[in-house]
Every structure is written in C-alpha cells, then in structure tokens.
Design a protein around this motif. Sequence first.
Motif, short mmCIF file in Angstrom:
data_model
loop_
_atom_site.label_atom_id
_atom_site.label_comp_id
_atom_site.label_asym_id
_atom_site.label_seq_id
_atom_site.Cartn_x
_atom_site.Cartn_y
_atom_site.Cartn_z
N THR A 8 47.90 6.33 48.53
CA THR A 8 47.63 5.00 48.00
C THR A 8 48.82 4.48 47.20
N SER A 9 49.35 5.33 46.33
CA SER A 9 50.47 4.92 45.47
C SER A 9 51.75 4.65 46.25
N SER A 10 52.00 5.46 47.26
CA SER A 10 53.26 5.36 48.00
C SER A 10 53.21 4.37 49.15
N GLY A 11 52.00 4.09 49.64
CA GLY A 11 51.86 3.20 50.79
C GLY A 11 52.16 3.88 52.12
N LEU A 12 52.28 5.20 52.12
CA LEU A 12 52.56 5.93 53.35
C LEU A 12 51.30 6.13 54.18
N GLN A 13 51.50 6.32 55.47
CA GLN A 13 50.43 6.72 56.37
C GLN A 13 50.38 8.25 56.38
N VAL A 42 56.41 9.89 44.34
CA VAL A 42 56.15 8.51 44.74
C VAL A 42 57.47 7.74 44.78
N ALA A 43 58.29 7.91 43.75
CA ALA A 43 59.58 7.21 43.71
C ALA A 43 60.47 7.65 44.87
N ARG A 44 60.46 8.93 45.18
CA ARG A 44 61.27 9.45 46.28
C ARG A 44 60.76 8.88 47.61
N ALA A 45 59.45 8.79 47.79
CA ALA A 45 58.89 8.22 49.02
C ALA A 45 59.30 6.75 49.16
N ARG A 46 59.28 6.03 48.07
CA ARG A 46 59.69 4.61 48.12
C ARG A 46 61.17 4.49 48.44
N LEU A 47 61.98 5.40 47.89
CA LEU A 47 63.40 5.40 48.21
C LEU A 47 63.61 5.65 49.69
N ILE A 48 62.91 6.64 50.24
CA ILE A 48 63.04 6.94 51.67
C ILE A 48 62.65 5.73 52.51
N GLN A 49 61.58 5.07 52.11
CA GLN A 49 61.14 3.87 52.85
C GLN A 49 62.22 2.80 52.80
N LYS A 52 65.13 3.75 55.09
CA LYS A 52 64.79 3.56 56.51
C LYS A 52 64.65 2.09 56.87
N ASN A 53 63.84 1.38 56.10
CA ASN A 53 63.47 0.01 56.47
C ASN A 53 64.50 -1.04 56.09
N ASP A 54 65.06 -0.93 54.89
CA ASP A 54 65.98 -1.97 54.41
C ASP A 54 67.44 -1.69 54.78
N LEU A 55 67.81 -0.41 54.78
CA LEU A 55 69.20 -0.08 55.04
C LEU A 55 69.44 0.49 56.44
N GLY A 56 68.37 0.77 57.16
CA GLY A 56 68.49 1.24 58.53
C GLY A 56 68.99 2.67 58.68
N ALA A 57 68.81 3.48 57.64
CA ALA A 57 69.26 4.88 57.73
C ALA A 57 68.39 5.65 58.72
N ASN A 58 69.03 6.49 59.52
CA ASN A 58 68.27 7.33 60.45
C ASN A 58 67.89 8.63 59.74
N ASP A 59 67.14 9.48 60.43
CA ASP A 59 66.65 10.71 59.81
C ASP A 59 67.78 11.62 59.34
N GLU A 60 68.84 11.75 60.13
CA GLU A 60 69.97 12.58 59.74
C GLU A 60 70.65 12.03 58.49
N GLY A 61 70.77 10.70 58.44
CA GLY A 61 71.36 10.07 57.26
C GLY A 61 70.52 10.28 56.02
N ILE A 62 69.21 10.20 56.19
CA ILE A 62 68.33 10.41 55.04
C ILE A 62 68.43 11.85 54.57
N MET A 69 71.72 13.48 46.68
CA MET A 69 71.03 13.06 45.45
C MET A 69 70.49 14.27 44.69
N ASP A 70 69.94 15.23 45.41
CA ASP A 70 69.42 16.43 44.76
C ASP A 70 70.54 17.21 44.08
N GLN A 71 71.70 17.28 44.74
CA GLN A 71 72.85 17.94 44.14
C GLN A 71 73.30 17.22 42.87
N LEU A 72 73.34 15.90 42.93
CA LEU A 72 73.74 15.10 41.78
C LEU A 72 72.80 15.33 40.60
N HIS A 73 71.51 15.31 40.86
CA HIS A 73 70.54 15.54 39.78
C HIS A 73 70.66 16.96 39.23
#
Length: 89
Positions: A8-13, A42-49, A52-62, A69-73
């Motif tokens: 519900t929070s993330s809007g994912l199926q 939830v924030a990570r799911a929104r980032l992935i969305q 994919k949707n706004d920047l057109g990144a494919n699965d390999e790019g994601i 990002m995980d390394q940076l954190h």
Amino acid sequence: MNKKEFLTSSGLQVQTLEIWLEQRWLIPQKTSAGIQFSDIDVARARLIQELKNDLGANDEGIDVILHLMDQLHGMRRALKQLRKDLQER
C-alpha cells in the motif's frame, strides 16, 4: 510494516515485489512474524520506480545504481564511525 502495508505504501504490485525481492533490490528484515519492511524499503522502492519509469533505467542499470548507492552509504557510515573514533582520542 508487513507485506500488505508495504504494498500500500509503495504502490507496488505483488508480482513486482516478488521479482524485486528475488533480485535483492529490496531486502526486508526477517522476523518470527514474517518479513518486515521499513520506511527505508518504501523509499528504495520509490527510487527504483523513478529510475525505471522516469529515467528509463533497465534492470542491469538499476543493479549497478543500487550497488553504488549501497557502497556510498556504507562509506558514509564508516566515515562517521572514523570521525567518532578520532574525536574520542
């Protein structure tokens, strides 16, 4: 939050969530009550969305983006701990 609350929070199926869990893009905590999601998930799911949707990144790019990002954190956490250790000297 449980799986239903997360969806519900993330809007994912459900199917999308299952794929992302398999790909380990999301790694919720496992408890005796089942898997539990956090606000960070939830924030990570929104980032992935957005990737994919706004920047057109494919699965390999994601995969690459999330890994970097995980390394940076991780580096930020290590630097914070180093600063703390140096201040305590």
